[in-house]
Design an enzyme around this catalytic site. Sequence first.
Site, PDB file in Angstrom:
ATOM      1  N   HIS A  91      -1.081  47.846  53.947  1.00  0.00           N
ATOM      2  CA  HIS A  91      -2.449  48.285  54.278  1.00  0.00           C
ATOM      3  C   HIS A  91      -3.350  47.073  54.381  1.00  0.00           C
ATOM      4  CE1 HIS A  91      -1.875  48.238  49.926  1.00  0.00           C
ATOM      5  NE2 HIS A  91      -3.142  47.854  49.835  1.00  0.00           N
ATOM      6  N   LEU A  92      -4.223  47.122  55.369  1.00  0.00           N
ATOM      7  CA  LEU A  92      -5.221  46.064  55.558  1.00  0.00           C
ATOM      8  C   LEU A  92      -6.509  46.522  54.884  1.00  0.00           C
ATOM      9  CD1 LEU A  92      -5.890  43.374  57.109  1.00  0.00           C
ATOM     10  CD2 LEU A  92      -6.885  44.833  58.865  1.00  0.00           C
ATOM     11  N   HIS A  93      -7.064  45.652  54.038  1.00  0.00           N
ATOM     12  CA  HIS A  93      -8.397  45.908  53.479  1.00  0.00           C
ATOM     13  C   HIS A  93      -9.421  45.364  54.479  1.00  0.00           C
ATOM     14  CE1 HIS A  93      -7.154  46.627  49.152  1.00  0.00           C
ATOM     15  NE2 HIS A  93      -6.099  45.932  49.555  1.00  0.00           N
ATOM     16  N   GLN A 120      -1.051  43.140  45.099  1.00  0.00           N
ATOM     17  CA  GLN A 120      -0.654  44.391  45.769  1.00  0.00           C
ATOM     18  C   GLN A 120      -0.269  45.422  44.705  1.00  0.00           C
ATOM     19  OE1 GLN A 120       2.574  44.096  48.632  1.00  0.00           O
ATOM     20  NE2 GLN A 120       2.130  46.126  49.490  1.00  0.00           N
ATOM     21  N   SER A 121      -0.879  46.598  44.810  1.00  0.00           N
ATOM     22  CA  SER A 121      -0.577  47.662  43.846  1.00  0.00           C
ATOM     23  C   SER A 121       0.015  48.888  44.521  1.00  0.00           C
ATOM     24  CB  SER A 121      -1.841  48.054  43.079  1.00  0.00           C
ATOM     25  OG  SER A 121      -2.828  48.540  43.961  1.00  0.00           O
ATOM     26  N   ASN A 125      -2.698  42.140  50.884  1.00  0.00           N
ATOM     27  CA  ASN A 125      -2.053  41.602  49.687  1.00  0.00           C
ATOM     28  C   ASN A 125      -0.555  41.857  49.813  1.00  0.00           C
ATOM     29  OD1 ASN A 125      -4.475  40.838  48.389  1.00  0.00           O
ATOM     30  ND2 ASN A 125      -4.814  42.951  47.707  1.00  0.00           N
ATOM     31  N   ASP A 171     -11.579  53.005  50.703  1.00  0.00           N
ATOM     32  CA  ASP A 171     -10.888  52.712  49.450  1.00  0.00           C
ATOM     33  C   ASP A 171     -11.550  53.509  48.322  1.00  0.00           C
ATOM     34  OD1 ASP A 171      -8.980  50.108  48.426  1.00  0.00           O
ATOM     35  OD2 ASP A 171     -10.164  51.166  46.912  1.00  0.00           O
TER      36      ASP A 171
HETATM   37  P1  AMP Z   1      -3.633  46.747  46.932  1.00  0.00           P
HETATM   38  O1  AMP Z   1      -3.994  46.436  45.495  1.00  0.00           O
HETATM   39  O2  AMP Z   1      -3.875  45.629  47.892  1.00  0.00           O
HETATM   40  O3  AMP Z   1      -2.222  47.296  46.999  1.00  0.00           O
HETATM   41  O4  AMP Z   1      -4.633  47.888  47.386  1.00  0.00           O
HETATM   42  C1  AMP Z   1      -4.448  49.226  47.063  1.00  0.00           C
HETATM   43  C2  AMP Z   1      -5.781  49.877  47.191  1.00  0.00           C
HETATM   44  O5  AMP Z   1      -5.590  51.277  47.281  1.00  0.00           O
HETATM   45  C3  AMP Z   1      -6.723  49.644  46.001  1.00  0.00           C
HETATM   46  O6  AMP Z   1      -7.887  48.954  46.462  1.00  0.00           O
HETATM   47  C4  AMP Z   1      -7.028  51.049  45.505  1.00  0.00           C
HETATM   48  O7  AMP Z   1      -8.372  51.188  45.112  1.00  0.00           O
HETATM   49  C5  AMP Z   1      -6.705  51.896  46.712  1.00  0.00           C
HETATM   50  N1  AMP Z   1      -6.335  53.270  46.453  1.00  0.00           N
HETATM   51  C6  AMP Z   1      -5.420  53.734  45.551  1.00  0.00           C
HETATM   52  N2  AMP Z   1      -5.333  55.065  45.617  1.00  0.00           N
HETATM   53  C7  AMP Z   1      -6.189  55.469  46.589  1.00  0.00           C
HETATM   54  C8  AMP Z   1      -6.551  56.742  47.136  1.00  0.00           C
HETATM   55  N3  AMP Z   1      -6.018  57.881  46.684  1.00  0.00           N
HETATM   56  N4  AMP Z   1      -7.480  56.776  48.122  1.00  0.00           N
HETATM   57  C9  AMP Z   1      -8.039  55.628  48.569  1.00  0.00           C
HETATM   58  N5  AMP Z   1      -7.730  54.406  48.100  1.00  0.00           N
HETATM   59  C10 AMP Z   1      -6.821  54.323  47.118  1.00  0.00           C
END
Ligand code: AMP
Length: 111
Positions: A97-99, A91-92, A84, A29
Amino acid sequence: MNCIFCKIIAGEIPAKLLVDSNHVVAFPDLNPVAPTHILILPKRHVENAAELAEVDPDALKEIFKVAKKLAGELNLPGYRTVFNTGEAAGQSVFHAHLHLLGGRSFSWPPG
Ligand code: AMP
């Protein structure tokens, strides 16, 4: 489609791929919230985990197998896995995706 994770999978945005199988990739991440913070995701674009379970349960299974494998390679005594789903849950990026989180202790309930 303007999906940042599809662009990583296509090699248009750089990321250090820790896993690159037929159906799944994993990379660190960009903004880690734990000493180990790896994202594991299907190459196929689906919005969230529930949708993935419907359209490609094998990929969902592989994602958890990869999480276990990486946690073992990193000697994590325990780890947290989080999907998320929806903005309200944090979720953004709307490509499932799995963290995989580890390397510190985690509280419950999560924030
Ligand atoms: P979520 O908020 O659960 O949708 O997680 C999205 C994740 O993607 C966040 O933890 C961000 O830090 C990560 N993220 C966004 N852009 C990138 C990228 N280019 N490379 C790696 N991680 C990213």
